[in-house]
Design a protein around this motif. Sequence first.
Motif, mmCIF file in Angstrom:
data_model
loop_
_atom_site.group_PDB
_atom_site.id
_atom_site.type_symbol
_atom_site.label_atom_id
_atom_site.label_comp_id
_atom_site.label_asym_id
_atom_site.label_seq_id
_atom_site.Cartn_x
_atom_site.Cartn_y
_atom_site.Cartn_z
ATOM 1 N N VAL A 28 12.887 25.835 31.787
ATOM 2 C CA VAL A 28 13.451 24.622 32.371
ATOM 3 C C VAL A 28 12.847 24.419 33.757
ATOM 4 N N VAL A 29 12.194 23.268 33.930
ATOM 5 C CA VAL A 29 11.586 22.903 35.212
ATOM 6 C C VAL A 29 12.176 21.574 35.669
ATOM 7 N N LYS A 30 11.733 21.103 36.799
ATOM 8 C CA LYS A 30 12.295 19.886 37.398
ATOM 9 C C LYS A 30 12.222 18.673 36.460
ATOM 10 N N GLY A 31 11.112 18.539 35.747
ATOM 11 C CA GLY A 31 10.943 17.376 34.885
ATOM 12 C C GLY A 31 11.578 17.510 33.513
ATOM 13 N N GLY A 32 12.132 18.655 33.187
ATOM 14 C CA GLY A 32 12.718 18.877 31.862
ATOM 15 C C GLY A 32 12.395 20.272 31.368
ATOM 16 N N ARG A 33 12.116 20.362 30.087
ATOM 17 C CA ARG A 33 11.800 21.663 29.498
ATOM 18 C C ARG A 33 10.303 21.760 29.227
ATOM 19 N N ARG A 34 9.762 22.937 29.490
ATOM 20 C CA ARG A 34 8.363 23.204 29.168
ATOM 21 C C ARG A 34 8.352 24.275 28.082
ATOM 22 N N PHE A 35 7.770 23.940 26.930
ATOM 23 C CA PHE A 35 7.784 24.849 25.795
ATOM 24 C C PHE A 35 6.489 25.646 25.717
ATOM 25 N N SER A 36 6.634 26.910 25.348
ATOM 26 C CA SER A 36 5.484 27.746 25.031
ATOM 27 C C SER A 36 5.828 28.548 23.789
ATOM 28 N N PHE A 37 4.812 29.186 23.210
ATOM 29 C CA PHE A 37 5.000 29.884 21.945
ATOM 30 C C PHE A 37 4.481 31.311 22.056
ATOM 31 N N SER A 38 5.156 32.211 21.346
ATOM 32 C CA SER A 38 4.687 33.588 21.256
ATOM 33 C C SER A 38 4.577 33.943 19.774
ATOM 34 N N ALA A 39 3.554 34.704 19.433
ATOM 35 C CA ALA A 39 3.291 35.059 18.039
ATOM 36 C C ALA A 39 3.042 36.555 17.918
ATOM 37 N N LEU A 40 3.633 37.145 16.889
ATOM 38 C CA LEU A 40 3.413 38.553 16.540
ATOM 39 C C LEU A 40 2.690 38.575 15.206
ATOM 40 N N VAL A 41 1.495 39.174 15.178
ATOM 41 C CA VAL A 41 0.632 39.143 14.006
ATOM 42 C C VAL A 41 0.160 40.554 13.686
#
Length: 170
Positions: A28-41
């Motif tokens: 959560v940042v000032k402009g809203g939500r910033r999404f990122s992804f994590s992957a286990l392979v």
Amino acid sequence: MDRSRDRDRDKNDGYVEKLIKLNRVAKVVKGGRRFSFSALVVVGDQNGKVGYGFGKANDVTEAIRKAVDRAKSSMIVVPMKKTTIPHEILGNYKSASVLLKPARPGTGVIAGGAVRAICDVCGISDIQGKSLGSKNAINTVKAAFDGFENLFDAKVVAKNRGKSLNEMWG
């Protein structure tokens, strides 16, 4: 785009990739939500070589690519007795424990989640596995790899005891 949990990809380099866990993280940042992804392979050649990797990025495909690259660089060789492992072992990592038992030919892979994916890409087709303790996928994978790394190789044990391989296996 296929959104199934177990993505099977067979690239031209001979490795099979399986996606164990894909996680979307919101910051959560000032402009809203910033999404990122994590992957286990996990990546393997279905002939005893297997590795795992964890990747994070702002895009799903980039996270998976990073995880695959890390998995290919951290490959281990799992000693196998035909289609199973040579002996029973307990792998530990933090609070996760994974019990791995050899099984008779034709039994199949009796294991859940992460351990099943590891066995599939490794080429182990007869094994019994039980995840004990933590249900966290990352810690379960690390515990399973701890177990596979600590398996004894029959050729090395036979050489140390001064016996032939046929005398060891019977």
